[in-house]
Design a protein around this motif. Structure first.
Motif, PDB file in Angstrom:
ATOM      1  N   THR A 294      45.454  50.696  42.443  1.00 46.12           N
ATOM      2  CA  THR A 294      46.830  50.907  41.948  1.00 46.12           C
ATOM      3  C   THR A 294      47.838  50.821  43.088  1.00 46.12           C
ATOM      4  O   THR A 294      48.935  50.297  42.902  1.00 46.12           O
ATOM      5  CB  THR A 294      46.968  52.263  41.230  1.00 46.12           C
ATOM      6  OG1 THR A 294      46.428  53.269  42.064  1.00 46.12           O
ATOM      7  CG2 THR A 294      46.253  52.262  39.911  1.00 46.12           C
ATOM      8  N   THR A 295      47.466  51.323  44.278  1.00 45.68           N
ATOM      9  CA  THR A 295      48.420  51.218  45.398  1.00 45.68           C
ATOM     10  C   THR A 295      48.572  49.761  45.819  1.00 45.68           C
ATOM     11  O   THR A 295      49.638  49.357  46.256  1.00 45.68           O
ATOM     12  CB  THR A 295      48.001  52.073  46.612  1.00 45.68           C
ATOM     13  OG1 THR A 295      46.697  51.670  47.027  1.00 45.68           O
ATOM     14  CG2 THR A 295      47.983  53.542  46.302  1.00 45.68           C
TER      15      THR A 295
ATOM     16  N   LEU B 234      38.145  51.356  31.417  1.00 44.57           N
ATOM     17  CA  LEU B 234      39.542  51.777  31.564  1.00 44.57           C
ATOM     18  C   LEU B 234      40.469  50.565  31.526  1.00 44.57           C
ATOM     19  O   LEU B 234      41.531  50.594  30.872  1.00 44.57           O
ATOM     20  CB  LEU B 234      39.715  52.548  32.887  1.00 44.57           C
ATOM     21  CG  LEU B 234      41.115  53.091  33.165  1.00 44.57           C
ATOM     22  CD1 LEU B 234      41.429  54.256  32.232  1.00 44.57           C
ATOM     23  CD2 LEU B 234      41.262  53.526  34.612  1.00 44.57           C
ATOM     24  N   VAL B 235      40.043  49.496  32.216  1.00 38.40           N
ATOM     25  CA  VAL B 235      40.841  48.264  32.220  1.00 38.40           C
ATOM     26  C   VAL B 235      40.926  47.695  30.802  1.00 38.40           C
ATOM     27  O   VAL B 235      41.983  47.200  30.388  1.00 38.40           O
ATOM     28  CB  VAL B 235      40.215  47.229  33.197  1.00 38.40           C
ATOM     29  CG1 VAL B 235      40.851  45.853  33.019  1.00 38.40           C
ATOM     30  CG2 VAL B 235      40.369  47.698  34.629  1.00 38.40           C
TER      31      VAL B 235
ATOM     32  N   VAL C 248      45.885  48.956  35.557  1.00 36.35           N
ATOM     33  CA  VAL C 248      45.625  48.232  36.789  1.00 36.35           C
ATOM     34  C   VAL C 248      44.997  46.885  36.427  1.00 36.35           C
ATOM     35  O   VAL C 248      44.351  46.753  35.385  1.00 36.35           O
ATOM     36  CB  VAL C 248      44.704  49.079  37.692  1.00 36.35           C
ATOM     37  CG1 VAL C 248      43.314  49.217  37.122  1.00 36.35           C
ATOM     38  CG2 VAL C 248      44.627  48.534  39.114  1.00 36.35           C
ATOM     39  N   SER C 249      45.205  45.881  37.283  1.00 40.76           N
ATOM     40  CA  SER C 249      44.668  44.553  36.979  1.00 40.76           C
ATOM     41  C   SER C 249      43.247  44.409  37.497  1.00 40.76           C
ATOM     42  O   SER C 249      42.817  45.123  38.402  1.00 40.76           O
ATOM     43  CB  SER C 249      45.551  43.486  37.627  1.00 40.76           C
ATOM     44  OG  SER C 249      45.386  43.514  39.025  1.00 40.76           O
ATOM     45  N   VAL C 250      42.542  43.456  36.906  1.00 44.18           N
ATOM     46  CA  VAL C 250      41.174  43.168  37.337  1.00 44.18           C
ATOM     47  C   VAL C 250      41.165  42.695  38.792  1.00 44.18           C
ATOM     48  O   VAL C 250      40.282  43.040  39.572  1.00 44.18           O
ATOM     49  CB  VAL C 250      40.551  42.107  36.400  1.00 44.18           C
ATOM     50  CG1 VAL C 250      39.178  41.695  36.895  1.00 44.18           C
ATOM     51  CG2 VAL C 250      40.455  42.668  34.988  1.00 44.18           C
ATOM     52  N   GLU C 251      42.184  41.928  39.173  1.00 40.54           N
ATOM     53  CA  GLU C 251      42.265  41.401  40.537  1.00 40.54           C
ATOM     54  C   GLU C 251      42.362  42.548  41.550  1.00 40.54           C
ATOM     55  O   GLU C 251      41.741  42.529  42.615  1.00 40.54           O
ATOM     56  CB  GLU C 251      43.487  40.476  40.706  1.00 40.54           C
ATOM     57  CG  GLU C 251      43.416  39.165  39.948  1.00 40.54           C
ATOM     58  CD  GLU C 251      43.543  39.341  38.435  1.00 40.54           C
ATOM     59  OE1 GLU C 251      44.311  40.235  37.998  1.00 40.54           O
ATOM     60  OE2 GLU C 251      42.854  38.618  37.693  1.00 40.54           O
ATOM     61  N   ALA C 252      43.169  43.531  41.198  1.00 37.51           N
ATOM     62  CA  ALA C 252      43.341  44.674  42.119  1.00 37.51           C
ATOM     63  C   ALA C 252      42.024  45.438  42.257  1.00 37.51           C
ATOM     64  O   ALA C 252      41.681  45.905  43.340  1.00 37.51           O
ATOM     65  CB  ALA C 252      44.443  45.590  41.622  1.00 37.51           C
ATOM     66  N   ILE C 253      41.281  45.548  41.156  1.00 39.69           N
ATOM     67  CA  ILE C 253      39.987  46.224  41.218  1.00 39.69           C
ATOM     68  C   ILE C 253      39.064  45.452  42.157  1.00 39.69           C
ATOM     69  O   ILE C 253      38.356  46.032  42.986  1.00 39.69           O
ATOM     70  CB  ILE C 253      39.338  46.329  39.819  1.00 39.69           C
ATOM     71  CG1 ILE C 253      40.212  47.181  38.908  1.00 39.69           C
ATOM     72  CG2 ILE C 253      37.904  46.846  39.924  1.00 39.69           C
ATOM     73  CD1 ILE C 253      39.708  48.534  38.549  1.00 39.69           C
ATOM     74  N   ARG C 254      39.091  44.119  42.046  1.00 35.51           N
ATOM     75  CA  ARG C 254      38.232  43.305  42.916  1.00 35.51           C
ATOM     76  C   ARG C 254      38.582  43.556  44.387  1.00 35.51           C
ATOM     77  O   ARG C 254      37.708  43.792  45.220  1.00 35.51           O
ATOM     78  CB  ARG C 254      38.400  41.814  42.597  1.00 35.51           C
ATOM     79  CG  ARG C 254      37.704  40.905  43.631  1.00 35.51           C
ATOM     80  CD  ARG C 254      37.967  39.440  43.357  1.00 35.51           C
ATOM     81  NE  ARG C 254      37.192  38.936  42.251  1.00 35.51           N
ATOM     82  CZ  ARG C 254      35.915  38.526  42.346  1.00 35.51           C
ATOM     83  NH1 ARG C 254      35.307  38.563  43.510  1.00 35.51           N
ATOM     84  NH2 ARG C 254      35.278  38.095  41.305  1.00 35.51           N
TER      85      ARG C 254
ATOM     86  N   ASN D 206      29.557  43.283  40.490  1.00 34.42           N
ATOM     87  CA  ASN D 206      30.251  44.441  39.927  1.00 34.42           C
ATOM     88  C   ASN D 206      31.485  44.016  39.143  1.00 34.42           C
ATOM     89  O   ASN D 206      31.879  44.692  38.195  1.00 34.42           O
ATOM     90  CB  ASN D 206      30.597  45.450  41.023  1.00 34.42           C
ATOM     91  CG  ASN D 206      29.417  46.346  41.325  1.00 34.42           C
ATOM     92  OD1 ASN D 206      29.040  47.161  40.501  1.00 34.42           O
ATOM     93  ND2 ASN D 206      28.809  46.173  42.486  1.00 34.42           N
ATOM     94  N   MET D 207      32.090  42.909  39.545  1.00 38.28           N
ATOM     95  CA  MET D 207      33.224  42.419  38.764  1.00 38.28           C
ATOM     96  C   MET D 207      32.757  41.915  37.402  1.00 38.28           C
ATOM     97  O   MET D 207      33.466  42.053  36.407  1.00 38.28           O
ATOM     98  CB  MET D 207      33.972  41.314  39.534  1.00 38.28           C
ATOM     99  CG  MET D 207      34.808  41.847  40.693  1.00 38.28           C
ATOM    100  SD  MET D 207      35.821  43.296  40.292  1.00 38.28           S
ATOM    101  CE  MET D 207      36.996  42.584  39.150  1.00 38.28           C
ATOM    102  N   GLU D 208      31.547  41.360  37.391  1.00 36.92           N
ATOM    103  CA  GLU D 208      30.960  40.978  36.104  1.00 36.92           C
ATOM    104  C   GLU D 208      30.820  42.225  35.227  1.00 36.92           C
ATOM    105  O   GLU D 208      31.073  42.184  34.017  1.00 36.92           O
ATOM    106  CB  GLU D 208      29.572  40.377  36.319  1.00 36.92           C
ATOM    107  CG  GLU D 208      29.533  38.863  36.308  1.00 36.92           C
ATOM    108  CD  GLU D 208      28.106  38.379  36.490  1.00 36.92           C
ATOM    109  OE1 GLU D 208      27.278  38.604  35.581  1.00 36.92           O
ATOM    110  OE2 GLU D 208      27.809  37.834  37.585  1.00 36.92           O
ATOM    111  N   VAL D 209      30.386  43.295  35.874  1.00 37.37           N
ATOM    112  CA  VAL D 209      30.256  44.575  35.154  1.00 37.37           C
ATOM    113  C   VAL D 209      31.600  44.985  34.581  1.00 37.37           C
ATOM    114  O   VAL D 209      31.708  45.401  33.422  1.00 37.37           O
ATOM    115  CB  VAL D 209      29.687  45.680  36.092  1.00 37.37           C
ATOM    116  CG1 VAL D 209      29.739  47.044  35.411  1.00 37.37           C
ATOM    117  CG2 VAL D 209      28.277  45.335  36.530  1.00 37.37           C
ATOM    118  N   VAL D 210      32.639  44.849  35.395  1.00 40.56           N
ATOM    119  CA  VAL D 210      33.984  45.230  34.950  1.00 40.56           C
ATOM    120  C   VAL D 210      34.372  44.426  33.698  1.00 40.56           C
ATOM    121  O   VAL D 210      34.828  44.991  32.701  1.00 40.56           O
ATOM    122  CB  VAL D 210      35.022  45.013  36.086  1.00 40.56           C
ATOM    123  CG1 VAL D 210      36.453  45.165  35.559  1.00 40.56           C
ATOM    124  CG2 VAL D 210      34.767  45.990  37.230  1.00 40.56           C
TER     125      VAL D 210
END
Lengths: 66, 380, 285, 233
Positions: free
Chosen positions: D28-29, D153-154, D160-166, D205-209
């Motif tokens: 998020t930051t 959550l996404v 929050v965006s998927v890109e930010a999580i990555r 893990n992004m696949e998991v997301v």
């Protein structure tokens, strides 16, 4: 009455045993010139340890002042 | 050792371009020590402080700190810290809660010996049954040890106050220890944005010969050579010597005020200080108060805030002036005894308007709504 | 220490205390003096308030005369009778609190190593038996475990003398003192053997009844600590006040205990320390 | 986003509630929001209750400590509710109106009538997600359960965006040194050992997301027959 040790000058042979047994610093001084010990009576607490060790019985406790 | 450029404290504090990072309070402590030109750090584990000194250990490995070891208990660590400081190096340690009390005998001794030690206190409960939770009660015990006490609200405060603590502690006219207190977990374990200086710069080194008492290094005269000294004597000279020395330690803390003004921008910070209802707090109680004030504002209630940054010396004059017009003064605290309330009551002219509370203790987070309830009550 | 540092500035001779003037002119700094020279130089210890016939004072006097490097020696003391004497000692000395001498010394020694990497600065912890074997035992032992380069010297008068004569861990079993009104229930702590077991490179037990052997022990304690690691010297210094014998009997008491077999002079030296000492002592000859 | 969103993550020690909070906070930051993250203040041990908190806002966040009034509660293990393995009881106390619940479970849990009534009154939205199952299938490790929960959550919110999580994931597992307890560090090592490279760890893990964001399912709390649920889609 204060007690301090007194030295009988003639008996001292300068063996320095008294210096090594005295718990007070700078009380018994050794003169290299005359090879004898001198007592600073003002700093002596009169414990008598030196009296017990002196082989020549040159030291004795005595009262000084009032 | 890692090469860092020595810069003036003023540059490091106010001018250097700072980077914003998302870190915990413990990490903020590490970042401060990295730039503090610390010679030696001595550690002992206690929750919630341990992580801070782990990270200082990393600094030792990385070459930012020259010497580091774990002592055998807090009293021993604080003693070793005293020895190191008397030996003329800049030294750092941290503890908290029961650790503070385990070491307690040393703190007045630090002040009396005028060692410019900086210690971080990560506060926690000290009661039995065991608690590892946040609680500021240990600060009540520390109030009369003679050390300078700063209370951090955030990780940013912790970073800034630590760096500034070294500079203030080592001023020749102060030269007493400084404790930087941060509420355990609320600050140490919370990740938030902190602005930090470039890692390539650091404070100037400690000059032990600027100390008002001799450094124990046999590089200066052994001045204590005297006949029949006054220690442990029952006579007038002994009383006078000890009494004047205690006052001198107090005076040293008083002389710290001007440096606190210069570096911390004052002993207090205020917001909307003209409001009829004032909240006076220190540490994270300030954060909860800010939240409560924002909630109150939504209800049309007007409350101001006084954040106390320096607990010792205490901002007596500032508080006296600020509270003159206020109708009510609310003092929220994270401890049972309400030591800050007592301090404030002792300086406010009409102290019947001081509300002692809300207080939470035992580790609970203070809901801002509790403070809001007091604001509502005082507004009626 | 640079000797010029403590010279008296011209014109100030007359206002400096006599003791200080004497120390500047006739003190032992940098002169390589020892116990045999006592009586011919201004001692590092000045007039102290300890009792007449005090074995501790005598020991301290001999220890100070034995320092191999007084001009670069810093002593860390502790609360007790000896803390009354330390303010009058002409080397830097720290009294922090009761029992924390070895912790303070650990910090100090490491600080001095950082500041003077090329110089020898001896750090010697000198404290009583209460401070060393009772209240400060954890800090003494941990300084040994950590292999700190500090010399630990215990002035063993077998009691808490300064607080009025209470039993200590070093009092012999059966001794009746305050806080052991029915006699002490456990034997004297065998700290020298403990020190040996935890790895002190040099351990010795001596007494002021034999000044020159004591001097040798003090020097060895400090020299080995400087080069190898922790060392421990235990000096038996009977207390006429609390053990209620005449002040002039202090040394006789030591000899009596020796005869009884309840006091024994001894040395434990590791191979490494022995090698060092042989090298140093031969070099001196 | 003007109002502050407070999230409580409840799970068992070792499931990664602290790490999930860390990754979410950093993400998020990275998107320019303000966030604070903190764990529950206890001596957490493996499989003992564990909790962490994330606050997210577009402006300064002052409030500290435990989240007492969450907008979102993420439940990493059914035992948190069914066996009461949590620090906050009664569990749903403090949940804000229109609050969101995301529960890691393959099927709806047997929530009490009382709880469902309360949730219904709050207009709470209830989501189920087989997070552990997805983690085991996609990343081949249960240790990715926490990442699956973030995926959930996404899927439910636009916090929050998927890109930010990555980006946050990459920083957490491949970036600079950060503070972790010894047990967290040990689990990190286990997780890292399962992947040849950090990029692989991040990709999987992004696949998991993604998978989790699609798998999360909303259940509707029937107000008329208090205590019963029906699947929303």
């Amino acid at each position: 009455m204060y007690v301090a040790v007194k030295l009988e000058d003639g008996k001292c042979t300068g063996c320095k045993l008294c210096i090594f047994i005295c718990p007070e610093p700078n009380v018994l001084k050794f003169s290299k010139e005359v090879k004898k010990v001198a007592v600073n009576e003002g700093r002596c607490k009169g414990c008598g340890l030196c009296v017990t060790i002196c082989p020549k019985e040159a030291l004795a406790s005595a009262s000084i002042g009032n | 050792m890692i090469e860092q450029k020595i810069v003036e404290p003023e540059y490091l504090f106010f001018q250097a371009d700072r980077e914003e990072v998302f870190i915990t309070g413990s990490e903020a402590l590490k970042e401060a020590i990295k730039r503090a030109n610390v010679d030696m750090a001595i550690s002992y584990p206690i929750t919630p402080q341990s992580e801070s000194m782990h990270l200082v250990g990393d600094l030792y490995v990385e070459g930012y700190v020259r010497e580091y070891f774990r002592g055998e208990n807090e009293f021993a660590v604080m003693s070793a810290v005293a020895g190191a400081s008397m030996g003329g190096v800049r030294v750092f340690t941290a503890t908290g809660g029961p650790g503070t009390l385990r070491a307690f005998e040393i703190f007045p001794a630090w002040a009396g010996a005028r060692v410019p030690v900086v210690c971080a206190f990560m506060t926690r409960g000290v009661n039995s049954p065991l608690s590892i939770q946040p609680d500021t009660i240990e600060m009540a015990f520390m109030l009369h040890t003679g050390i300078v006490m700063f209370h951090a609200e955030t990780a940013q405060d912790l970073y800034d106050m630590l760096l500034k603590a070294f500079v203030i502690a080592e001023k020749p006219d102060v030269h007493i220890p400084v404790g930087v207190f941060a509420d355990g977990f609320f600050v140490t374990h919370t990740r938030e944005k902190v602005k930090i200086d470039p890692a390539e710069i650091k404070l100037p080194p400690y000059n032990p010969y600027s100390s008002p008492v001799p450094v124990m290094d046999m590089e200066n005269v052994p001045v204590r050579h005297m006949r029949d000294p006054f220690v442990m004597k029952s006579n007038f000279i002994s009383y006078a010597a000890h009494a004047s020395w205690q006052q001198e330690i107090l005076a040293a803390a008083e002389r710290a005020r001007k440096h606190i003004h210069k570096y911390l921008g004052g002993l207090v910070e205020t917001e909307n200080e003209e409001a009829e209802i004032l909240i006076i707090a220190s540490g994270t109680a300030v954060s909860q108060s800010r939240e409560a004030i924002a909630l109150a504002c939504q209800e049309g209630l007007n409350a101001g805030l006084v954040k106390i940054k320096s607990i010792r010396p205490f901002p007596e004059e500032e508080i006296r002036k600020l509270t003159q017009k206020a109708k009510a003064v609310i003092v929220p605290e994270f401890n049972r005894v309400g030591w800050l309330c007592k301090e404030i009551k002792s300086v406010v002219e009409d102290n019947t308007k001081v509300v002692g509370g809300p207080r939470v203790f035992g580790g609970m987070t203070m809901p801002p709504h509790l403070i809001l309830a007091e604001i509502r009550r005082c507004s009626q | 220490m640079n000797k010029n540092l403590f010279k008296i500035s011209p014109g100030f001779e007359d206002i400096m205390p006599a003791e200080y003037r004497e120390l500047v002119h006739d003190g032992p700094y940098g002169k390589n003096l020892g116990v045999s020279d006592l009586g011919t130089f201004k001692e590092l210890l000045e007039e102290h308030p300890l009792c007449a016939g005090c074995g501790l004072a005598l020991s301290l006097r001999l220890i100070l005369a034995s320092l191999p490097n007084p001009e670069d020696t810093i002593i860390v003391g502790s609360t007790g009778c000896s803390s009354l004497a330390f303010p009058q000692v002409g080397v830097h000395n720290i009294h922090s609190l009761f029992g924390n001498q070895n912790a303070v010394a650990s910090g100090l020694k490491r600080a001095l190593k950082l500041r003077f990497p090329e110089k020898t600065k001896d750090v010697v912890a000198i404290a009583g038996d209460g401070a060393t074997a009772d209240i400060g035992l954890d800090m003494v032992m941990h300084s040994w475990f950590r292999r700190e380069n500090i010399a630990t010297i215990m002035l063993d008068n077998e009691a808490y003398a300064n607080t009025g004569g209470q039993e200590s861990g070093m009092s012999p079993q059966g001794t009746v003192l305050y806080m052991a009104p029915k006699g002490k229930k456990f034997p004297k702590i065998s700290l020298p053997e403990i020190a040996r077991e935890v790895g002190c490179a040099y351990v010795a037990v001596g007494s002021p009844a034999q000044p020159r052997p004591l001097e040798k022990m003090v020097r060895r304690t400090i020299l080995v600590a400087r080069e190898i690691g922790p060392t421990y010297l235990q000096v038996f210094c009977p207390c006429p006040t609390n053990y209620k014998f005449k002040p002039q009997e202090t040394v006789a008491k030591i000899k009596q205990r020796e005869k009884e077999g309840t006091f024994q002079t001894r040395e434990y030296i590791t191979l490494e320390a022995q090698k060092l000492l042989t090298k140093l002592e031969e070099g001196k000859k | 986003m003007n109002r502050k969103i407070s999230i409580r993550m409840s799970g068992l020690g070792g499931q990664g509630v602290v790490t999930a909070a860390h990754i979410l906070g950093v993400a998020t930051t990275l998107e320019g929001l303000v966030s604070t993250v903190n764990p529950f203040f206890g001596a957490e041990k493996r499989l003992a209750p564990a909790e962490s908190y994330v606050r997210i806002s577009s402006s300064q966040i002052d409030e500290r400590g435990e989240v007492l009034y969450p907008n979102i509660i993420m439940i990493f293990h059914p035992h948190v509710i069914t066996l009461g393995k949590c620090y906050t009881m009664p569990f749903f106390d403090g949940l804000q109106p229109e609050g969101i619940l995301i529960i890691n479970s393959e099927q709806p849990l047997d929530l009490s009538k009382e709880d469902l009534t309360k949730l219904g009154q709050l207009n709470a939205r209830l989501f189920y997600l087989p997070a552990t199952q997805i983690a085991t299938q996609v990343a081949e490790t249960e240790l990715s359960t926490n990442i699956a929960m973030l995926g959930g959550l996404v899927g439910v919110t636009r916090l929050v965006s998927v890109e930010a999580i990555r980006e946050s994931l990459a920083e957490r597992f491949g970036g600079r040194k950060f503070l972790a307890s010894a047990t967290t560090a040990a689990l990190d090592d286990v997780l890292k050992s399962k992947f040849a490279q950090v990029t692989q760890l991040v990709d999987r893990n992004m696949e998991v997301v993604h998978k989790a964001s699609e798998a999360v399912q909303e259940y509707f709390i029937k107000k008329k027959e208090a205590g019963s649920l029906c699947m929303l889609r």
